[in-house]
Design a protein around this motif. Structure first.
Motif, PDB file in Angstrom:
ATOM      1  N   MET A   7     -91.330 -47.021  29.732  1.00 48.88           N
ATOM      2  CA  MET A   7     -92.582 -46.977  30.469  1.00 48.88           C
ATOM      3  C   MET A   7     -92.267 -46.543  31.890  1.00 48.88           C
ATOM      4  N   LEU A   8     -92.891 -45.461  32.341  1.00 48.49           N
ATOM      5  CA  LEU A   8     -92.604 -44.901  33.660  1.00 48.49           C
ATOM      6  C   LEU A   8     -93.671 -45.352  34.652  1.00 48.49           C
ATOM      7  N   SER A   9     -93.221 -45.908  35.782  1.00 50.90           N
ATOM      8  CA  SER A   9     -94.144 -46.280  36.845  1.00 50.90           C
ATOM      9  C   SER A   9     -93.654 -45.679  38.154  1.00 50.90           C
ATOM     10  N   PHE A  10     -94.447 -45.829  39.188  1.00 49.79           N
ATOM     11  CA  PHE A  10     -94.141 -45.205  40.481  1.00 49.79           C
ATOM     12  C   PHE A  10     -94.037 -46.286  41.548  1.00 49.79           C
ATOM     13  N   SER A  11     -92.859 -46.452  42.093  1.00 55.13           N
ATOM     14  CA  SER A  11     -92.630 -47.512  43.068  1.00 55.13           C
ATOM     15  C   SER A  11     -93.047 -47.056  44.458  1.00 55.13           C
ATOM     16  N   GLY A  12     -93.549 -48.003  45.242  1.00 53.18           N
ATOM     17  CA  GLY A  12     -93.868 -47.732  46.634  1.00 53.18           C
ATOM     18  C   GLY A  12     -95.154 -46.965  46.862  1.00 53.18           C
ATOM     19  N   MET A  13     -96.015 -46.850  45.861  1.00 55.22           N
ATOM     20  CA  MET A  13     -97.252 -46.084  46.044  1.00 55.22           C
ATOM     21  C   MET A  13     -98.162 -46.738  47.080  1.00 55.22           C
ATOM     22  N   ALA A  14     -98.284 -48.054  47.022  1.00 56.50           N
ATOM     23  CA  ALA A  14     -99.166 -48.740  47.967  1.00 56.50           C
ATOM     24  C   ALA A  14     -98.718 -48.523  49.402  1.00 56.50           C
ATOM     25  N   GLU A  15     -97.407 -48.610  49.631  1.00 58.64           N
ATOM     26  CA  GLU A  15     -96.901 -48.428  50.987  1.00 58.64           C
ATOM     27  C   GLU A  15     -97.140 -47.008  51.484  1.00 58.64           C
ATOM     28  N   VAL A  16     -96.912 -46.026  50.628  1.00 56.10           N
ATOM     29  CA  VAL A  16     -97.069 -44.626  51.013  1.00 56.10           C
ATOM     30  C   VAL A  16     -98.525 -44.303  51.321  1.00 56.10           C
ATOM     31  N   SER A  37     -92.844 -56.774  23.034  1.00 59.95           N
ATOM     32  CA  SER A  37     -93.966 -56.907  22.098  1.00 59.95           C
ATOM     33  C   SER A  37     -94.500 -55.550  21.667  1.00 59.95           C
ATOM     34  N   TRP A  38     -94.084 -54.492  22.358  1.00 58.20           N
ATOM     35  CA  TRP A  38     -94.525 -53.142  21.998  1.00 58.20           C
ATOM     36  C   TRP A  38     -93.616 -52.486  20.955  1.00 58.20           C
ATOM     37  N   ALA A  39     -92.577 -53.182  20.545  1.00 57.14           N
ATOM     38  CA  ALA A  39     -91.577 -52.569  19.662  1.00 57.14           C
ATOM     39  C   ALA A  39     -92.186 -52.076  18.349  1.00 57.14           C
ATOM     40  N   ALA A  43     -91.644 -47.833  16.579  1.00 58.46           N
ATOM     41  CA  ALA A  43     -90.696 -47.754  15.456  1.00 58.46           C
ATOM     42  C   ALA A  43     -89.567 -48.767  15.592  1.00 58.46           C
ATOM     43  N   GLY A  44     -89.891 -49.941  16.122  1.00 64.08           N
ATOM     44  CA  GLY A  44     -88.914 -51.004  16.232  1.00 64.08           C
ATOM     45  C   GLY A  44     -87.977 -50.897  17.422  1.00 64.08           C
ATOM     46  N   ARG A  45     -88.146 -49.870  18.239  1.00 62.13           N
ATOM     47  CA  ARG A  45     -87.259 -49.689  19.387  1.00 62.13           C
ATOM     48  C   ARG A  45     -87.795 -50.435  20.604  1.00 62.13           C
ATOM     49  N   LEU A  46     -86.902 -51.100  21.338  1.00 61.58           N
ATOM     50  CA  LEU A  46     -87.298 -51.834  22.528  1.00 61.58           C
ATOM     51  C   LEU A  46     -87.671 -50.860  23.646  1.00 61.58           C
ATOM     52  N   VAL A  47     -88.701 -51.222  24.387  1.00 62.97           N
ATOM     53  CA  VAL A  47     -89.199 -50.375  25.472  1.00 62.97           C
ATOM     54  C   VAL A  47     -88.557 -50.795  26.787  1.00 62.97           C
ATOM     55  N   ARG A  48     -88.046 -49.807  27.518  1.00 61.91           N
ATOM     56  CA  ARG A  48     -87.500 -50.060  28.840  1.00 61.91           C
ATOM     57  C   ARG A  48     -88.552 -49.719  29.890  1.00 61.91           C
ATOM     58  N   GLN A  49     -88.262 -50.088  31.134  1.00 58.67           N
ATOM     59  CA  GLN A  49     -89.124 -49.659  32.218  1.00 58.67           C
ATOM     60  C   GLN A  49     -88.305 -48.908  33.260  1.00 58.67           C
ATOM     61  N   ARG A  50     -88.835 -47.780  33.720  1.00 60.69           N
ATOM     62  CA  ARG A  50     -88.181 -47.006  34.772  1.00 60.69           C
ATOM     63  C   ARG A  50     -89.209 -46.717  35.857  1.00 60.69           C
ATOM     64  N   ALA A  51     -88.745 -46.651  37.091  1.00 64.92           N
ATOM     65  CA  ALA A  51     -89.639 -46.376  38.216  1.00 64.92           C
ATOM     66  C   ALA A  51     -89.107 -45.206  39.013  1.00 64.92           C
ATOM     67  N   VAL A  52     -89.993 -44.291  39.340  1.00 65.63           N
ATOM     68  CA  VAL A  52     -89.673 -43.165  40.208  1.00 65.63           C
ATOM     69  C   VAL A  52     -90.322 -43.428  41.562  1.00 65.63           C
ATOM     70  N   PRO A  53     -89.596 -43.290  42.676  1.00 65.46           N
ATOM     71  CA  PRO A  53     -90.204 -43.498  43.990  1.00 65.46           C
ATOM     72  C   PRO A  53     -91.372 -42.537  44.214  1.00 65.46           C
ATOM     73  N   GLY A 255     -99.789 -48.126  39.968  1.00 68.57           N
ATOM     74  CA  GLY A 255     -99.105 -47.344  40.980  1.00 68.57           C
ATOM     75  C   GLY A 255     -98.184 -48.098  41.885  1.00 68.57           C
ATOM     76  N   ASN A 256     -98.190 -49.438  41.830  1.00 68.54           N
ATOM     77  CA  ASN A 256     -97.283 -50.158  42.717  1.00 68.54           C
ATOM     78  C   ASN A 256     -95.858 -50.138  42.186  1.00 68.54           C
ATOM     79  N   GLY A 257     -95.731 -50.163  40.865  1.00 70.94           N
ATOM     80  CA  GLY A 257     -94.409 -50.044  40.227  1.00 70.94           C
ATOM     81  C   GLY A 257     -93.539 -51.256  40.450  1.00 70.94           C
ATOM     82  N   ASP A 258     -92.612 -51.531  39.572  1.00 68.59           N
ATOM     83  CA  ASP A 258     -91.555 -52.477  39.856  1.00 68.59           C
ATOM     84  C   ASP A 258     -90.607 -52.633  38.699  1.00 68.59           C
ATOM     85  N   GLY A 259     -90.190 -51.542  38.110  1.00 71.03           N
ATOM     86  CA  GLY A 259     -89.197 -51.609  37.056  1.00 71.03           C
ATOM     87  C   GLY A 259     -87.832 -51.318  37.627  1.00 71.03           C
TER      88      GLY A 259
END
Length: 354
Positions: A7-16, A37-39, A43-53, A255-259
């Motif tokens: 799951m891709l989120s965007f860190s620091g959006m509120a500050e910017v 819980s989204w697995a 297809a049974g794969r665990l979901v990670r979280q990543r954040a792009v500034p 948009g606040n992000g935190d992964g």
């Protein structure tokens, strides 16, 4: 699509953008449980979280952003909602994403919005359509972080649970020195041990209550009032390999992000958070609603919980933490985090002074 879903989120959006900083809807420590819980849908794969500034992608065109996904982040496919907008000034739409996906060899799946209860909602020109059957706007039923925050503000935790398909959870995090905690456990009976722990108190607790000050709550609390809930306590130790969080968002598209923070160039950004904030990201593994039934009061000073229930929950969690510490090398210099986990079941009254 294959590969590892993220799951891709965007860190620091509120500050910017100069937006008010808000607490996330999902506590950082609880996010692994929610993502797991989204697995079944992946297809049974665990979901990670990543954040792009957000600062690094703010002025990217829609095409430049898709190119970033394909080339820098090595994405093989993208799943987005029918009302998804992206790129500078939100110029890109779901149709834009489909077209650019073909150009950059990305598989693109566009999904209808989802109502509470799992029904799909058609989207027209990026806006939710209106259900003429009862005259109510689909906005009132569509699953979104905005709608969840609106319901929380008025104490409708059952409505939030219908959106999330789970009880709404608030996690408070406090850090303690392990050596002192273990020593107290060895020489004092369980009830006295709890009294010896320096539990923060806002100074306004009523008889038979403890207050978890607002500053200890790691995600958004419901509106002030009295609630039926369940209460649990969990201890965790610091983990040197833990990734630092990069923002304060819900990870749900707000948009606040935190992964896990991932810069465009692949380098992990430096964290300026203090140790107790790092502790707040230690993952929990606690199913919903398994704690003790309690009445919880939320007010301006924080979350009031029954003292007896809190003592019992901490007594149940403390021995596990001490056993963990006994098997660690040099663990006496570490801190452990006490997580107080409250799952909200129903609103009793919005009257704070009960």
């Amino acid at each position: 699509m294959g590969g590892h879903p993220s799951m891709l989120s965007f860190s620091g959006m509120a500050e910017v953008l100069g937006w008010p900083i808000r607490q996330p809807l999902v506590a950082p420590s609880d996010r692994p449980r929610v993502l797991s819980s989204w697995a079944d849908a992946c297809a049974g794969r665990l979901v990670r979280q990543r954040a792009v500034p957000f600062r690094e992608i703010r002025e990217m065109s829609a095409e430049a952003f898709v190119k970033l996904l394909a080339h820098d982040l090595k994405a093989k496919g993208v799943v987005a909602g029918a009302n998804y907008r992206f790129g500078y000034k939100a110029a890109g739409t779901a149709d834009t994403l489909r077209a650019l996906g073909k150009k950059y060899s990305l598989s693109v799946s566009i999904l209808d919005l989802v109502e509470a209860g799992g029904n799909s909602v058609n989207s027209v020109d990026g806006e939710n359509s209106v259900d003429g059957g009862d005259g109510a706007s689909s906005h009132a039923r569509v699953v979104s972080s905005t709608r969840a925050r609106e319901l929380l503000a008025v104490g409708d935790v059952r409505g939030v649970a219908a959106l999330l398909d789970r009880p709404y959870r608030v996690v408070a995090c406090l850090a303690y020195n392990v050596e002192a905690m273990a020593s107290a456990c060895r020489v004092l009976p369980p009830r006295a041990t709890q009294a010896s722990i320096p539990f923060p108190d806002a100074g306004t607790a009523r008889e038979a209550e403890k207050v978890l000050p607002t500053m200890t709550l790691t995600n958004q609390a419901p509106g002030h009032g009295l609630y039926e809930a369940t209460l649990s306590a969990v201890y965790r130790g610091t983990q040197p390999s833990l990734h630092y969080p990069t923002g304060g968002g819900a990870g749900s598209g707000n948009g606040n992000g935190d992964g896990d923070g991932v810069s465009v160039g692949g380098q992990h950004p430096k964290s300026q958070r203090e140790n107790h904030q790092l502790l707040a990201t230690l993952p929990l593994d606690l199913d919903s609603g398994i704690g003790m039934p309690v009445l919880v009061r939320l007010g301006p000073d924080g979350m009031h919980v029954p003292e007896d229930a809190l003592s019992a929950a901490v007594a149940a969690a403390l021995p596990l933490a001490v056993q963990q510490q006994a098997s660690e090398q040099g663990g006496a210099d570490q801190q452990h985090a006490l997580f107080v986990v409250v799952d909200f079941m129903a609103l009793v009254s919005l009257d704070y002074q009960y």
